[in-house]
Design an enzyme around this catalytic site. Structure first.
Site, PDB file in Angstrom:
ATOM      1  N   CYS A  17      21.263  -5.729 -58.978  1.00 30.35           N
ATOM      2  CA  CYS A  17      21.998  -4.663 -58.250  1.00 30.35           C
ATOM      3  C   CYS A  17      20.953  -3.391 -58.159  1.00 30.35           C
ATOM      4  O   CYS A  17      20.475  -2.775 -57.146  1.00 30.35           O
ATOM      5  CB  CYS A  17      22.937  -3.298 -59.079  1.00 30.35           C
ATOM      6  SG  CYS A  17      24.645  -4.484 -58.759  1.00 30.35           S
ATOM      7  N   HIS A  49      24.787 -15.334 -58.433  1.00 26.10           N
ATOM      8  CA  HIS A  49      23.418 -15.775 -57.730  1.00 26.10           C
ATOM      9  C   HIS A  49      23.266 -17.708 -58.098  1.00 26.10           C
ATOM     10  O   HIS A  49      24.369 -18.140 -58.870  1.00 26.10           O
ATOM     11  CB  HIS A  49      22.474 -15.512 -58.750  1.00 26.10           C
ATOM     12  CG  HIS A  49      22.248 -15.722 -60.637  1.00 26.10           C
ATOM     13  ND1 HIS A  49      22.921 -14.860 -61.322  1.00 26.10           N
ATOM     14  CD2 HIS A  49      22.098 -16.229 -60.966  1.00 26.10           C
ATOM     15  CE1 HIS A  49      23.351 -15.173 -62.251  1.00 26.10           C
ATOM     16  NE2 HIS A  49      22.472 -16.288 -62.379  1.00 26.10           N
TER      17      HIS A  49
HETATM   18  P1  5GP Z   1      21.653 -17.240 -65.549  1.00 28.26           P
HETATM   19  O1  5GP Z   1      21.432 -17.527 -66.732  1.00 28.26           O
HETATM   20  O2  5GP Z   1      22.845 -15.916 -64.750  1.00 28.26           O
HETATM   21  O3  5GP Z   1      22.658 -18.562 -64.872  1.00 28.26           O
HETATM   22  O4  5GP Z   1      20.847 -16.721 -64.632  1.00 28.26           O
HETATM   23  C1  5GP Z   1      19.882 -15.820 -64.721  1.00 28.26           C
HETATM   24  C2  5GP Z   1      18.414 -15.597 -64.240  1.00 28.26           C
HETATM   25  O5  5GP Z   1      17.734 -14.591 -64.108  1.00 28.26           O
HETATM   26  C3  5GP Z   1      17.802 -16.393 -65.220  1.00 28.26           C
HETATM   27  O6  5GP Z   1      16.739 -17.593 -65.370  1.00 28.26           O
HETATM   28  C4  5GP Z   1      16.978 -15.352 -65.746  1.00 28.26           C
HETATM   29  O7  5GP Z   1      15.528 -15.358 -66.210  1.00 28.26           O
HETATM   30  C5  5GP Z   1      16.457 -14.576 -65.068  1.00 28.26           C
HETATM   31  N1  5GP Z   1      16.514 -12.913 -64.706  1.00 28.26           N
HETATM   32  C6  5GP Z   1      17.016 -12.331 -65.684  1.00 28.26           C
HETATM   33  N2  5GP Z   1      16.623 -10.740 -65.594  1.00 28.26           N
HETATM   34  C7  5GP Z   1      15.650 -10.939 -64.433  1.00 28.26           C
HETATM   35  C8  5GP Z   1      14.658  -9.774 -63.653  1.00 28.26           C
HETATM   36  O8  5GP Z   1      14.968  -9.042 -64.605  1.00 28.26           O
HETATM   37  N3  5GP Z   1      14.069 -11.125 -62.550  1.00 28.26           N
HETATM   38  C9  5GP Z   1      13.702 -12.149 -62.080  1.00 28.26           C
HETATM   39  N4  5GP Z   1      13.390 -11.965 -61.264  1.00 28.26           N
HETATM   40  N5  5GP Z   1      14.647 -12.824 -62.696  1.00 28.26           N
HETATM   41  C10 5GP Z   1      15.851 -12.436 -64.020  1.00 28.26           C
HETATM   42 ZN    ZN Z   2      24.628  -6.274 -59.739  1.00 23.92          ZN
END
Ligand code: 5GP
Ligand code: ZN
Length: 120
Positions: A6, A106
């Site tokens: 967000c 996402h």
């Molecule tokens: P999930 O693990 O929830 O499926 O994916 C979250 C993704 O967000 C991870 O691959 C992580 O590296 C990425 N991520 C987390 N914090 C940030 C951020 O502040 N900026 C960006 N560009 N990616 C992020």
């Molecule tokens: Zn959010």
């Protein structure tokens, strides 16, 4: 609300944008798991796939339309970053067992190397 995505959507945290419009945006993942690793994210805060359940998105767009738009955006971004010919992988992580770490829905776009199956 303490939500990283967000904050990125609101311009309060920096990100490397590949695409943005009024509904969704795409940014390069901060910790890439492949040579190309891009996240497609809706501006609307939905914690996970479990919370979708056909609710209206509040902006005249149903959540199912939003999900469809995320997928088509991922395919368009894949074309833009030259992944279409070799191929790519789209991944939705959902809640703890799915490996979800950010509780704002996402879609991962991964490419630039041969993906393995079964996934880890
Ligand atoms: P999930 O693990 O929830 O499926 O994916 C979250 C993704 O967000 C991870 O691959 C992580 O590296 C990425 N991520 C987390 N914090 C940030 C951020 O502040 N900026 C960006 N560009 N990616 C992020
Ligand atoms: Zn959010």
């Amino acid at each position: 609300m303490e939500c990283i995505f967000c904050k990125i959507a609101e311009g309060k945290l920096p990100a490397d944008f590949v695409f943005k419009d009024g509904d969704v945006f795409a940014i390069r993942d901060a910790h890439p798991m492949a040579p190309t690793h891009i996240l497609i994210i809706p501006r609307k805060h939905i914690p996970s796939l479990v919370e979708l359940s056909g609710d209206p998105a509040g902006n005249g767009t149903s959540n199912s339309v939003l999900i469809s738009k995320m997928v088509s955006t991922a395919v368009e971004v894949a074309e833009k970053v030259s992944l279409s010919k070799r191929g790519f992988r789209l991944v939705w992580n959902c809640r703890a067992d799915g490996g979800q770490t950010v509780e704002h829905i996402h879609l991962h776009l991964l490419g630039g190397r041969q993906m393995k199956w079964p996934p880890g």
